[in-house]
Every structure is written in C-alpha cells, then in structure tokens.
Enzyme design. Sequence first.
Site, PDB file in Angstrom:
ATOM      1  N   CYS A 254      79.636  17.307  58.737  1.00 52.49           N
ATOM      2  CA  CYS A 254      78.751  16.143  58.697  1.00 52.49           C
ATOM      3  C   CYS A 254      78.870  15.368  57.391  1.00 52.49           C
ATOM      4  O   CYS A 254      78.787  14.147  57.384  1.00 52.49           O
ATOM      5  CB  CYS A 254      77.298  16.575  58.883  1.00 52.49           C
ATOM      6  N   HIS A 255      79.049  16.077  56.299  1.00 53.70           N
ATOM      7  CA  HIS A 255      79.004  15.409  54.995  1.00 53.70           C
ATOM      8  C   HIS A 255      80.386  15.106  54.418  1.00 53.70           C
ATOM      9  O   HIS A 255      80.491  14.352  53.451  1.00 53.70           O
ATOM     10  CB  HIS A 255      78.231  16.275  53.999  1.00 53.70           C
TER      11      HIS A 255
ATOM     12  N   MET B 262      67.050  16.838  59.610  1.00 51.34           N
ATOM     13  CA  MET B 262      67.659  18.033  59.042  1.00 51.34           C
ATOM     14  C   MET B 262      66.798  19.260  59.339  1.00 51.34           C
ATOM     15  O   MET B 262      65.623  19.280  59.014  1.00 51.34           O
ATOM     16  CB  MET B 262      67.813  17.881  57.537  1.00 51.34           C
TER      17      MET B 262
ATOM     18  N   CYS C   6      79.097  22.907  56.504  1.00 46.77           N
ATOM     19  CA  CYS C   6      78.476  21.622  56.156  1.00 46.77           C
ATOM     20  C   CYS C   6      79.435  20.435  56.129  1.00 46.77           C
ATOM     21  O   CYS C   6      79.019  19.288  56.271  1.00 46.77           O
ATOM     22  CB  CYS C   6      77.792  21.716  54.794  1.00 46.77           C
TER      23      CYS C   6
ATOM     24  N   HIS D  77      82.100   9.298  66.061  1.00 45.56           N
ATOM     25  CA  HIS D  77      81.949  10.744  66.207  1.00 45.56           C
ATOM     26  C   HIS D  77      82.482  11.199  67.562  1.00 45.56           C
ATOM     27  O   HIS D  77      83.680  11.270  67.749  1.00 45.56           O
ATOM     28  CB  HIS D  77      80.481  11.127  66.006  1.00 45.56           C
TER      29      HIS D  77
ATOM     30  N   HIS E  29      74.309  11.145  69.539  1.00 46.30           N
ATOM     31  CA  HIS E  29      75.222  12.293  69.628  1.00 46.30           C
ATOM     32  C   HIS E  29      75.335  12.697  71.094  1.00 46.30           C
ATOM     33  O   HIS E  29      74.582  13.532  71.583  1.00 46.30           O
ATOM     34  CB  HIS E  29      74.707  13.459  68.782  1.00 46.30           C
TER      35      HIS E  29
END
Length: 570
Positions: A79-80, A117, A76, A356, A398
């Site tokens: 992304c976070h 999500m 995780c 990104h 993305h």
Amino acid sequence: MKKVLSGLMMAALPLAVSMTWAAERTSETNTATTTYLQGGGSSLAGVEMYQSNDPKAPPMTKAEFDASRQIYFDRCAGCHGVLRKGATGKPLLPQDMQKLGTETLKVFVHYGTPGGMPGFGTSNELTEKEVDLMARYIQNTPPTPPEWGMKEMAASWKLLVKPEDRPKKQMNKLKLDNLFAVTLRDSGELALIDGDSKKIVVVLKTGFAVHISRISKSGRYLYTTGRDGLINLIDLWMETPATVATIRTGSDARSIETSKYKGFDDKLAIAGTYWPPAYVLMDGPTLKPLKIMSTRGYTYDEQEYHAEPRVASIVASHIKPEFVVNVKETGKILLVDYSDIKNLKTTEVEAERFLHDGGWDSSKRYFMVAANMRNTVSVVDTKEGKLAANVKVGTKPHPGRGANWPDTKFGPVWATGHLGDDTIAVIGTDPAKHKEGAWKVVRSLKNHGSGSLFVKTHPKSKNLWADAALNPDAEVRQSVSVWDLKNLDKPAEVINLAKLAGITEGRVTHPEYNKAGDEVWFSVWGPKNGESALVVMDDKTRKLKAVIKDKRLVTPTGKFNVYNTQYDVY
C-alpha cells in the site's frame, strides 16, 4: 481517555499511517520497550547499531532495523510503496513521520484510524514491541532494494518438468472446472480444494502470500505469484497436481496473467512487479523469461518523473492479442500487443493515478479499474484502445474483479466496494442501449461497514455479496452483507460468518462462487498461530452449507475457482 485518543488521532490524521493489515500475530508479549538505566553500562553495549544518515530519526539497532524492514516489506509495502511514497496508503516520508513522533505513531499503529486503517495492536496482529519497532522504523530513511534484471531472473528460473515429459491427457479424476485454488498466506502455500467434496487435494509450496492465481486458456495450467516475486506454474493434469516450473521476476509482485486470445492459448504468460517496477513476458508452458519492460517514467498529469511506478494488476483481452497492464503511480494503462514481442507495440492510455485492481464488464470489452487514492474508477474501451470515462465513486474503491449483473432499472452494471466508506458503487456499463446511465454511479448501496476488499455475484445468482475485512471493528470484519439483486432498494442482510464457523478471531474475506453459481465460498482469515476456515454458503437460501477446517489451512485469503477464473466470470 477515549475522547483524548480520538482527538489526538483526528488532529494528526492528514499524516496518518494507513498500513495494510496483514502482519501475523505472535505469542510474544512485551509490556515495555524503554530501558531505564540504573547506573552501570548501557544494555546496548556491543550491539551493532543501524547507522541512519538522518540525525532526527529515532535510534535503532541493526537487528531492530532488519526485523522492521522485513515486516514492512512483507506486510506494508503493497500500500505504501517500497520507497514509502504512498498509493493506496498514505506516504510515509521520514520528515513527516518525525513530526508526528514515535508515541503518536504508536497510537495509529495500535488503534487504527477513522480513515480505514485497522488497529494492529487492538486486533493482536502486532505485539507491543512490534508496534514500537514500526513506529520508529518509518521515521528512518527507507532502504532501496537491489534491481532485478534478466541475469538475475534467468538464474532464478527452474524448469522442474519439461513439457515433453508432462502428461498428454489428464491423469487424475478431478473435476478441474470446479477446483478451487486457495491462498494460504502466511505459510507460503496454495491449497487445491475439490469444489464438490470440499476436500483438500494437495497443498503446494509457493511464494509468500500468493496475491492471485490465474488459469491458462485451456484450463490446464495454474499460475500463482507471491508477494516475494516467486511464480509457480502448476500442471493440473498430473496424477497429483504439482509445480512444473518456477521463476522470480522481482522482489515484490502482485500480478500474473496468461494469453487468452484465440490462437495464443497457453502460449505466453506475463507478470508485473512492484519492485523493480516492470513487467516481464514469459513462455507460457515453461516460464522462460523472454522480455522485460520497465514502467519507470513520468506521471500522466503533472509530468513528474517517478522511480517506482508499480504494476498493480494485469488482465488478458478476449477480443485482441493484448494484455491490459495497469501502472499504479503514473496513472497509465498499457495495452500491450503480444502478437509480436520482438516488435512490441503498446498503446498508452492516460487514466488516473494510483491504479489498483479491477475487472471486465459483462461484455468483456470495457476494463474497469480502481484508481483508489483518487476515488475514481477508470474505464478503458479495449476495442477502441482509449479511455471511455473516469467515474467518481466513494472513498478508496477496492473492487477485486468487481461484480456484474443486469440491473432491473439500469441494464448491465458493474460494482465496487470501498476501503474508506461503507458504500457499494454501482456503475452503468452499457453505452449502446442504456446511454443515460453509462459510466455513472446509478446506485449507491449501504454496506455493513467500511473496509471492503471484495464484492461478488455470478450470472446464475440473484445475490450480491460484500465483505468488510479491513474494518477495525471485530463484528463488522467478521460479517458480510448480501443484497437481493431484484430488490436493491431493500437493506442488505448481514451475516456473521466467523460465528457460523466457530471462530472468534478472524476476518471474513473474498467471496468466490463455484462453477454452478449456487455456492459462494468465503475465507475466515484467522491469526497465523490460530484457527482459520473456509465457509461455504448456499447462495439460494443464504444458509450455511459447509465449514472447511484443517490444520493445513493457515491464514486462507484469496480463492479462485478454475472455471470462473479461466473465463473471467464475475
């Protein structure tokens, strides 16, 4: 029930968790996590508890906290963020998560959200017990990993085969320019597959979940970086390609690249880390660490100090001795002149926050990078060393490396898909001959769903392919869209590749062409304990050409053709 659930999810959406899908499926079943005491002593007697400094956080045993920390860090944090301050995903600050509460968070983790999500529970990626653990864990204070400096880096460095002991010429009969390096995510391995015979040459141990493979300018050396910060240097000239050096540049990483400017062939390598936030320059043939540069600093816009500005992606310039280093949280793109690393010169370009991934335009002068939480693609003119434009696109772009082609109406263009909507944004990239469309979205194509990770075409192809791997709907995430580049006004053809491979559970992702541009390869990314495959499509006919199945193909994700990666062909 559906209406109640939908309303609950929408009401809490501003604080929704948007954890990246990647957690392995296990066979464990657990139908309840609450212990109902029927008198007598607690079942937790003698169990070492995690001592949170936040009295509002739900209790966890130390074993639960440690297990959750590992899941979060491996799956995780990308992304976070390690400190959970967000980037591609929402911030997961404990005080905000506590307002939602454990039961609401379990709904998000299990079912996913309309904002992109995926449902961890509905897709069997997390067990009921793991969903409950993660819902409680993100309400607790995030732990801070240790720093990682030159002392630790040098201690981790292993030179397994010295350069002088390596072959002087290619010792195998492989067609290296059509070799594919395939990430086997959950087994921590890399499969090298012959692009002609479709057979596995060798499976090599690497870091966990290799994020990217890069090829040296000569085409001899292959570099991988795992999400655990481990780098492998693989010599493709050996009788059987093998790892000749390794190093850990940190505890969380995503990017690696090698010097490509004339005269610096194979000389240097560079790796960027998520934790600690930094990049390191290394000797190309050995991985010996030479220089570490921290990226901690101030955001370009609000000028606020950020403790975790992660290096998201790196590319090597073909026209200068420079690396293009993208720093996610500060919104800065660093043009690092590697011609003299003792007197390092860096141009700092203010672009947009939450940078990104991205790739070159067809001229390889302009670098296009997604600032995904700002719904922007930033364009850097590497010849002039400055920002050319910030282009507003769809929700959470993305692109991977993106896709280039000569549009019939707008000239050279580059495209990105989106995590948060079902569009493909096509951007004009020729300010010299097609000024009216330069750095603007000139077309918006409709994908078969949101959750796209990658788009791809090839100079010899007439097709554009896009996945939707993170879509919560099984049919959507198992399918791809393909457009005719000569007739982009026509809807895309949608093909379910998982069905063609005979796989019921899995996500189809990461199109990659062979050198000739007449085949496009996809990963059918199944559960860790299930079946996965590679699907090879005939690009001209759009028909199935081959399905590659092997017990060693554990959760295949990214695939990198040696020639196309070596020369940045996309």
